[in-house]
Design a protein around this motif. Structure first.
Motif, PDB file in Angstrom:
ATOM      1  N   ASP A   1      27.998   2.526  40.255  1.00 54.89           N
ATOM      2  CA  ASP A   1      28.553   1.383  39.543  1.00 54.89           C
ATOM      3  C   ASP A   1      30.078   1.462  39.508  1.00 54.89           C
ATOM      4  N   LYS A   2      30.616   2.660  39.309  1.00 54.51           N
ATOM      5  CA  LYS A   2      32.072   2.818  39.318  1.00 54.51           C
ATOM      6  C   LYS A   2      32.635   2.527  40.704  1.00 54.51           C
ATOM      7  N   THR A   3      31.882   2.867  41.742  1.00 50.59           N
ATOM      8  CA  THR A   3      32.344   2.638  43.100  1.00 50.59           C
ATOM      9  C   THR A   3      32.454   1.147  43.402  1.00 50.59           C
ATOM     10  N   ARG A   4      31.642   0.322  42.748  1.00 50.06           N
ATOM     11  CA  ARG A   4      31.771  -1.129  42.920  1.00 50.06           C
ATOM     12  C   ARG A   4      33.157  -1.589  42.479  1.00 50.06           C
ATOM     13  N   GLU A   5      33.692  -0.972  41.438  1.00 52.43           N
ATOM     14  CA  GLU A   5      35.037  -1.312  40.984  1.00 52.43           C
ATOM     15  C   GLU A   5      36.100  -0.707  41.909  1.00 52.43           C
TER      16      GLU A   5
ATOM     17  N   ILE B   1      44.167  12.039  45.464  1.00 53.87           N
ATOM     18  CA  ILE B   1      43.026  11.428  46.144  1.00 53.87           C
ATOM     19  C   ILE B   1      43.038   9.916  45.920  1.00 53.87           C
ATOM     20  N   VAL B   2      42.996   9.164  47.024  1.00 53.51           N
ATOM     21  CA  VAL B   2      43.050   7.705  46.970  1.00 53.51           C
ATOM     22  C   VAL B   2      41.785   7.146  47.615  1.00 53.51           C
ATOM     23  N   PRO B   3      40.877   6.583  46.814  1.00 50.93           N
ATOM     24  CA  PRO B   3      39.671   5.992  47.409  1.00 50.93           C
ATOM     25  C   PRO B   3      39.999   4.704  48.150  1.00 50.93           C
ATOM     26  N   GLY B   4      39.537   4.598  49.393  1.00 50.29           N
ATOM     27  CA  GLY B   4      39.815   3.416  50.201  1.00 50.29           C
ATOM     28  C   GLY B   4      41.073   3.590  51.028  1.00 50.29           C
TER      29      GLY B   4
ATOM     30  N   LEU C   1      45.671  11.531  49.807  1.00 45.20           N
ATOM     31  CA  LEU C   1      44.509  11.769  50.659  1.00 45.20           C
ATOM     32  C   LEU C   1      43.596  10.556  50.559  1.00 45.20           C
ATOM     33  N   HIS C   2      43.650   9.672  51.557  1.00 48.01           N
ATOM     34  CA  HIS C   2      42.843   8.450  51.545  1.00 48.01           C
ATOM     35  C   HIS C   2      41.417   8.772  52.004  1.00 48.01           C
ATOM     36  N   ILE C   3      40.465   8.316  51.214  1.00 48.43           N
ATOM     37  CA  ILE C   3      39.048   8.492  51.535  1.00 48.43           C
ATOM     38  C   ILE C   3      38.477   7.127  51.909  1.00 48.43           C
ATOM     39  N   ALA C   4      37.973   6.997  53.101  1.00 47.03           N
ATOM     40  CA  ALA C   4      37.424   5.711  53.554  1.00 47.03           C
ATOM     41  C   ALA C   4      36.295   5.252  52.639  1.00 47.03           C
ATOM     42  N   SER C   5      36.207   3.941  52.456  1.00 49.30           N
ATOM     43  CA  SER C   5      35.213   3.381  51.526  1.00 49.30           C
ATOM     44  C   SER C   5      33.780   3.830  51.821  1.00 49.30           C
ATOM     45  N   PRO C   6      33.332   3.873  53.098  1.00 49.07           N
ATOM     46  CA  PRO C   6      31.961   4.350  53.346  1.00 49.07           C
ATOM     47  C   PRO C   6      31.730   5.768  52.845  1.00 49.07           C
ATOM     48  N   VAL C   7      32.753   6.602  52.950  1.00 53.51           N
ATOM     49  CA  VAL C   7      32.626   7.980  52.453  1.00 53.51           C
ATOM     50  C   VAL C   7      32.535   7.979  50.934  1.00 53.51           C
ATOM     51  N   VAL C   8      33.334   7.122  50.297  1.00 57.30           N
ATOM     52  CA  VAL C   8      33.284   7.023  48.834  1.00 57.30           C
ATOM     53  C   VAL C   8      31.872   6.639  48.380  1.00 57.30           C
ATOM     54  N   TRP C   9      31.261   5.681  49.083  1.00 51.91           N
ATOM     55  CA  TRP C   9      29.907   5.248  48.734  1.00 51.91           C
ATOM     56  C   TRP C   9      28.897   6.386  48.933  1.00 51.91           C
ATOM     57  N   ILE C  10      29.048   7.146  49.996  1.00 45.62           N
ATOM     58  CA  ILE C  10      28.120   8.261  50.248  1.00 45.62           C
ATOM     59  C   ILE C  10      28.244   9.319  49.145  1.00 45.62           C
ATOM     60  N   VAL C  11      29.489   9.658  48.798  1.00 44.30           N
ATOM     61  CA  VAL C  11      29.707  10.642  47.730  1.00 44.30           C
ATOM     62  C   VAL C  11      29.154  10.120  46.407  1.00 44.30           C
TER      63      VAL C  11
END
Length: 339
Positions: free
Chosen positions: A293-297, A188-191, A263-273
């Protein structure tokens, strides 16, 4: 035989450090809380002193007579911003003050984080003289702790080590990454970007920490010449950094997976999760890893730093290639039944 004190010794990196110090023949005392998991430290045979870095009473006695203090205790997950600062800033202040109060102050080695420096700009690895630009409350609290240590640097010889992602035996934060590759062949790759990340294995980090305590340059108190050049700070990392996709492929290689799908997860989805996880954390009153806070990083870009100063000042070098360190970690996970 040197007398040394380790805070945060019951944690992942702390246990690696305590074990390495014992193997060197040092007389090791560990400051721990009674609620900590202490089985590993009992097996090492170290001396335990009960206390809390947020409670100054008793810290002076714990520090008394020590030749070096390794300060690793800190908070990586928190329900509220003030908890980060209470532990990561206030705890560092209390330890530094206790060291400075000694007739013969010990060397204070503070383990901070790359999060205190902030992400890389323009794709260039962070170096110690760069300005600190943390993007998360965790990073800001770690930077605040560094500044507390600086404020006592005229009374206690102090060095700060900033590690990036740390992997190795006993690491629970990296375990889900290994599990997803092992079980379903997915990383899983955020962004959606190809951001790069620095890493280091716990054994290599511990070697750098000990070298920095022994022969590292010390912090310059604020306002004196040298403070702007980052003297007394060291980044800890392998020379090689990786695109996050490639980290998954390397993990697959050591686990025997012929193919790993990022598996790339788009940033908006990461923020929602992350927002959903944050809500669950508040309901359960238990901090979980993927929070806002972790999502900011996670969404801030590349997190890479240069170990060049540690190589030049300390003679530091990693003892095995990253792929071998990942294989070593995976082997331990399997042996312990974590995979």
């Amino acid at each position: 035989m040197a007398k040394v004190l380790v805070t945060g010794a019951s944690g992942f990196i702390g246990q690696h450090l305590a074990s390495a110090l014992v193997a060197r023949g040092e007389e090791v005392t560990c400051l721990v809380r009674k609620t900590s998991q202490l089985d590993g430290l009992h097996r090492l045979g170290v001396r335990l002193v009960y206390g809390d870095i947020t409670e100054p009473e008793g810290l002076t006695a714990a520090v008394a007579g020590q030749e070096a203090v390794y300060h690793l205790a800190g908070l990586t997950l928190a329900l509220r911003k003030r908890h980060f600062f209470q532990v990561n800033q206030g705890g560092c202040r209390n330890i530094a003050r206790a060291c400075a109060a000694q007739p013969n102050p010990p060397v204070l080695l503070v383990v901070s984080s790359l999060a205190a420096a902030g992400p890389a700009l323009d794709g260039r690895p962070k170096i110690e003289s760069d300005p600190s630009l943390p993007v998360s409350e965790y990073g800001r609290s770690k930077r605040a702790g560094e500044l507390e240590a600086e404020s006592f640097a005229d009374r206690a010889p102090t060095t700060i080590v900033r590690p990036p992602i740390v992997l190795g035996e006993g690491d629970r934060l990296g375990l889900p990454m290994f599990r997803s590759v092992d079980k379903i062949g997915v990383h899983i790759v955020p962004g959606l970007g190809r951001h790069r990340f620095s890493l280091i294995h716990a054994a290599d980090l511990v070697e750098l920490i000990i070298l920095a305590a022994q022969r590292g340059k010390r912090l310059v108190p604020p306002g004196r010449n040298g403070s702007q050049g980052g003297q007394g700070y060291y980044f800890a990392a392998c020379e090689e950094d990786l695109v996050y996709d490639d980290l998954g492929r390397l993990i697959g290689k050591v686990l025997g997976r012929r193919r790993v799908a990022p598996l790339h997860i788009a940033s908006p989805v990461v923020w929602i999760v992350a927002a959903a996880v944050e809500a669950i954390s508040q309901i359960k009153q238990r901090p979980l890893y993927l929070h806002l806070d972790k999502t900011r990083e996670i969404t801030a870009g590349s997190w890479i730093c240069s170990p060049r100063r540690a190589v030049e000042d300390l003679g530091f070098s990693v003892k095995a290639p990253l792929v071998e360190r990942l294989r070593q970690t995976a082997r331990w996970y399997r042996k312990e039944g974590w995979l």
